[in-house]
Design an enzyme around this catalytic site. Sequence first.
Site, PDB file in Angstrom:
ATOM      1  N   ASP A 101      23.087  -0.433   7.576  1.00  0.00           N
ATOM      2  CA  ASP A 101      24.088   0.424   8.182  1.00  0.00           C
ATOM      3  C   ASP A 101      24.240   1.853   7.635  1.00  0.00           C
ATOM      4  OD1 ASP A 101      24.765  -1.955   9.629  1.00  0.00           O
ATOM      5  OD2 ASP A 101      26.558  -2.044   8.945  1.00  0.00           O
TER       6      ASP A 101
ATOM      7  N   ARG B 230      24.626  14.338  10.095  1.00  0.00           N
ATOM      8  CA  ARG B 230      24.086  15.502  10.412  1.00  0.00           C
ATOM      9  C   ARG B 230      23.467  15.461  11.968  1.00  0.00           C
ATOM     10  NH1 ARG B 230      22.910  19.374   6.374  1.00  0.00           N
ATOM     11  NH2 ARG B 230      24.676  19.467   5.434  1.00  0.00           N
TER      12      ARG B 230
ATOM     13  N   ARG C  65      28.320  -1.282  16.054  1.00  0.00           N
ATOM     14  CA  ARG C  65      29.806  -1.237  16.333  1.00  0.00           C
ATOM     15  C   ARG C  65      30.057  -0.561  17.717  1.00  0.00           C
ATOM     16  NH1 ARG C  65      34.194  -0.981  12.780  1.00  0.00           N
ATOM     17  NH2 ARG C  65      33.847  -1.884  11.001  1.00  0.00           N
TER      18      ARG C  65
ATOM     19  N   ARG D  17      29.253   4.115  15.243  1.00  0.00           N
ATOM     20  CA  ARG D  17      29.399   5.029  14.289  1.00  0.00           C
ATOM     21  C   ARG D  17      28.171   5.096  13.322  1.00  0.00           C
ATOM     22  NH1 ARG D  17      34.229   2.371  10.676  1.00  0.00           N
ATOM     23  NH2 ARG D  17      35.234   2.080  12.975  1.00  0.00           N
TER      24      ARG D  17
ATOM     25  N   THR E 179      34.400  -3.527   7.710  1.00  0.00           N
ATOM     26  CA  THR E 179      34.835  -4.810   8.128  1.00  0.00           C
ATOM     27  C   THR E 179      35.815  -5.232   7.078  1.00  0.00           C
ATOM     28  OG1 THR E 179      32.822  -5.127   9.273  1.00  0.00           O
ATOM     29  CG2 THR E 179      34.312  -7.042   9.287  1.00  0.00           C
TER      30      THR E 179
ATOM     31  N   GLU F 106      29.861 -16.907   6.808  1.00  0.00           N
ATOM     32  CA  GLU F 106      29.459 -15.984   5.782  1.00  0.00           C
ATOM     33  C   GLU F 106      30.962 -15.756   5.148  1.00  0.00           C
ATOM     34  OE1 GLU F 106      26.798 -12.718   6.406  1.00  0.00           O
ATOM     35  OE2 GLU F 106      27.774 -11.413   4.894  1.00  0.00           O
TER      36      GLU F 106
ATOM     37  N   GLY G 180      30.632  -5.674  -0.275  1.00  0.00           N
ATOM     38  CA  GLY G 180      31.011  -5.196  -1.426  1.00  0.00           C
ATOM     39  C   GLY G 180      30.188  -5.389  -2.832  1.00  0.00           C
TER      40      GLY G 180
ATOM     41  N   GLY H 285      24.546  -3.964   1.367  1.00  0.00           N
ATOM     42  CA  GLY H 285      24.071  -3.024   1.962  1.00  0.00           C
ATOM     43  C   GLY H 285      24.561  -1.745   1.033  1.00  0.00           C
TER      44      GLY H 285
HETATM   45  N1  PXP Z   1      28.249  -8.974   5.587  1.00  0.00           N
HETATM   46  C1  PXP Z   1      29.139  -8.491   6.728  1.00  0.00           C
HETATM   47  C2  PXP Z   1      29.408  -9.652   7.762  1.00  0.00           C
HETATM   48  C3  PXP Z   1      29.544  -7.279   6.667  1.00  0.00           C
HETATM   49  O1  PXP Z   1      30.390  -6.936   7.903  1.00  0.00           O
HETATM   50  C4  PXP Z   1      29.010  -6.298   5.798  1.00  0.00           C
HETATM   51  C5  PXP Z   1      29.397  -4.838   5.839  1.00  0.00           C
HETATM   52  O2  PXP Z   1      28.804  -4.434   6.755  1.00  0.00           O
HETATM   53  C6  PXP Z   1      28.176  -6.948   4.837  1.00  0.00           C
HETATM   54  C7  PXP Z   1      28.059  -8.216   4.656  1.00  0.00           C
HETATM   55  C8  PXP Z   1      27.672  -5.874   3.576  1.00  0.00           C
HETATM   56  O3  PXP Z   1      28.712  -5.193   2.990  1.00  0.00           O
HETATM   57  P1  PXP Z   1      28.247  -4.079   1.956  1.00  0.00           P
HETATM   58  O4  PXP Z   1      27.639  -2.885   2.876  1.00  0.00           O
HETATM   59  O5  PXP Z   1      29.666  -3.876   1.171  1.00  0.00           O
HETATM   60  O6  PXP Z   1      27.375  -4.661   0.801  1.00  0.00           O
END
Ligand code: PXP
Length: 256
Positions: A15, A24, A51, A55, A107, A157, A198, A219
Site C-alpha cells: 500500500d 506526486r 480503500r 488514497r 486501519t 487476522e 505495525g 507493509g
Molecule cells: N494487516 C491488515 C489487515 C492491515 O490492514 C494492514 C495495514 O494495511 C497490515 C496487515 C499491515 O500493516 P503495516 O503496514 O503496519 O505493516
Amino acid sequence: MSALAPHLRLGINVDHVATVRNARGGAHPDPVRAALAAQDAGADGITAHLREDRRHITDVDILRLMAEINIPLNLEMAATDEMLAIALKHKPHAVCLVPEKREERTTEGGLDAAAADNTLKPYVAKLADAGIRVSLFIAADPRQLDAAQRIGAPVIELHTGAYCDALLASDREAELARIQSAAAYALSLGLECHAGHGLSFDTVGPIAAIPAVRELNIGHFLVGEAIFTGFGDAVKRMRAEMDKARTRLAIVRRDT
Ligand code: PXP
C-alpha cells in the site's frame, strides 16, 4: 510427534509504495514493481488494501497485481457492495475484510465482528462461494473470535497494532499475552490464524514464535526500510527474523 510449527507465510503489503507514488500523482514508485521485488525476495504473498477513497492502491493496481504477480494476492477491503463486486470480478486468492473509516490514517482497530454478525455474514458467504479465502481482521478478543466462527470465516487476522505501539515493556507483554491466547483459541475453534499491523524487525520475533500463527502481513515498516536498504533486502531480513523465531521455537519444543 513432530515438534515443528507449520511454515509461517510472509505476505507483503505494498500500500505505502502507492502512498509515495500518489504524493506526486505520477507512476513512480510502482507498487507492482515492489510486489515483484518482494516475490523475488521470497515473499509468500502480496497484500493490497483498496480503500473506498483510493488514497493509495487504485483499481488499476489491483488489475495489474492480478495479472503480473505469480504469488497469491490478498485483497484487503471493507465489507461494502462496491468492494464485493470488485473482489468477485478479480477473484483474488484471498480477501481480508477490514473496518474502514475515511478519517483514519490507517486501519486503527479490528472489525467489530461481534456486533456485525448479520452485516458481515452475506459478504463472507458470497466471497467463499466464489472460492476466495476470507479472513476477518479482528482484535485479540475471544468474543471476536467466537463471532468470526459464527459468521463462517475460515481465517482471522489478529491486529498487532497495540502490541507494536506499546511504549512500556509491561504493556507490550500484556498485549503479546492477549495475542498468544487468542491464537491458541483460534486453533481450538478450527480457525486459521494470521497476524499483522505495525510489525518491524524488533517486534516480529515474539509474534512469529506463536505456533498457531500461519501468516504475517507486513507493509509500512518495510517500505520505510527500503529507503535505506532496498525493498528486496528489507523483505529478506524480515523473512530471516521470522525464520529465526520459528527455529528457536522448534528447538524449545523439541527440548520440552
Ligand atoms: N494487516 C491488515 C489487515 C492491515 O490492514 C494492514 C495495514 O494495511 C497490515 C496487515 C499491515 O500493516 P503495516 O503496514 O503496519 O505493516
